[in-house]
Design an enzyme around this catalytic site. Sequence first.
Site, PDB file in Angstrom:
ATOM      1  N   ALA A  64       0.872  -1.177   0.000  1.00 46.84           N
ATOM      2  CA  ALA A  64       0.000   0.000   0.000  1.00 46.84           C
ATOM      3  C   ALA A  64       0.907   1.224   0.000  1.00 46.84           C
ATOM      4  O   ALA A  64       2.008   1.184   0.553  1.00 46.84           O
ATOM      5  CB  ALA A  64      -0.868  -0.002   1.245  1.00 46.84           C
ATOM      6  N   SER A  88       6.492   6.425  -1.603  1.00 43.21           N
ATOM      7  CA  SER A  88       7.718   5.748  -2.044  1.00 43.21           C
ATOM      8  C   SER A  88       8.573   5.276  -0.869  1.00 43.21           C
ATOM      9  O   SER A  88       9.803   5.272  -0.970  1.00 43.21           O
ATOM     10  CB  SER A  88       8.564   6.662  -2.949  1.00 43.21           C
ATOM     11  OG  SER A  88       7.777   7.200  -3.965  1.00 43.21           O
ATOM     12  N   ARG A  89       7.910   4.935   0.198  1.00 37.99           N
ATOM     13  CA  ARG A  89       8.610   4.452   1.414  1.00 37.99           C
ATOM     14  C   ARG A  89       9.513   5.509   2.047  1.00 37.99           C
ATOM     15  O   ARG A  89      10.383   5.199   2.859  1.00 37.99           O
ATOM     16  CB  ARG A  89       9.422   3.172   1.141  1.00 37.99           C
ATOM     17  CG  ARG A  89       8.546   1.995   0.696  1.00 37.99           C
ATOM     18  CD  ARG A  89       7.589   1.597   1.816  1.00 37.99           C
ATOM     19  NE  ARG A  89       6.792   0.424   1.509  1.00 37.99           N
ATOM     20  CZ  ARG A  89       5.502   0.446   1.118  1.00 37.99           C
ATOM     21  NH1 ARG A  89       4.871   1.608   0.986  1.00 37.99           N
ATOM     22  NH2 ARG A  89       4.850  -0.668   0.879  1.00 37.99           N
ATOM     23  N   LEU A  90       9.328   6.779   1.661  1.00 33.24           N
ATOM     24  CA  LEU A  90      10.124   7.860   2.275  1.00 33.24           C
ATOM     25  C   LEU A  90       9.309   8.434   3.439  1.00 33.24           C
ATOM     26  O   LEU A  90       8.772   9.535   3.378  1.00 33.24           O
ATOM     27  CB  LEU A  90      10.488   8.930   1.240  1.00 33.24           C
ATOM     28  CG  LEU A  90      11.390   8.420   0.108  1.00 33.24           C
ATOM     29  CD1 LEU A  90      11.788   9.564  -0.815  1.00 33.24           C
ATOM     30  CD2 LEU A  90      12.648   7.763   0.675  1.00 33.24           C
TER      31      LEU A  90
END
Length: 213
Positions: free
Chosen positions: A8, A189-191
């Site tokens: 997600a 973006s997993r940041l």
Amino acid sequence: MDLSDRRAEYTKHALDASDLAECPFAQFEKWFKEAEACELDEPNAFCLATADATGQPSTRIVLLKAFSAEGLVFYTNYESRKARELDANPQVSANFLWLPLQRQVNVTGTVERVSKAESLKYFLSRPFASQLGAWTSPQSKVIGSRQLLEAKLDQMKRKFADGKVPLPDHWGGYRIVPKAFEFWQGGASRLHDRFMYRWDESGNWSAPERLAP
Ligand SMILES: Cc1cc2nc3c(=O)[nH]c(=O)nc-3n(C[C@H](O)[C@H](O)[C@H](O)COP(=O)(O)O)c2cc1C
């Protein structure tokens, strides 16, 4: 079972240093109220990690029942596995997961038992059935059957038929006295955004520092 396709994106909110309160308890209160407002189940449930004397960790969910600048309070059985581990090693870690907000809060610290008066006050505020439960269940012990538990509950119902249930000696609260708080907000973006407050040796909370996700 292959779960590699499950993913997600976390895009609901962002967190910047300028959003954060000076004191982590104020920040916790702000996020807690937002978790309550979005009507997720049990916003006060958190995963409590303890470790035994050998360093073996264990985790379980408990409910936060109060918090203030003194710490975070939960209640349990003082003879349970977690309590035995806390007697040997008072260091804990706590994780609140508020997934609908794509947030988590990590707290590390040490526990102390709350006063008997504080435990009593909370115990008396509990429903009758929960009070009886504290007398009925030898939490974390091996038991032969559910019937034994139900028989013990019936016995306790008869014993306290007048509705006055005293605080058991083996039941009460712990206060987590935090040394660090991390506020985590999921990002694209997993940041993700992560900020850590630390209790420093001069007895103050550090300004929150951004951590890499
Ligand atoms: C949503 C939820 C809330 C819980 N709240 C508590 C709690 O406040 N206190 C407690 O002792 N156990 C609570 N439990 C049960 C614990 O997760 C655990 O099973 C129990 O405390 C025994 O843990 P231990 O054997 O590691 O000591 C809760 C479980 C769930 C799923």
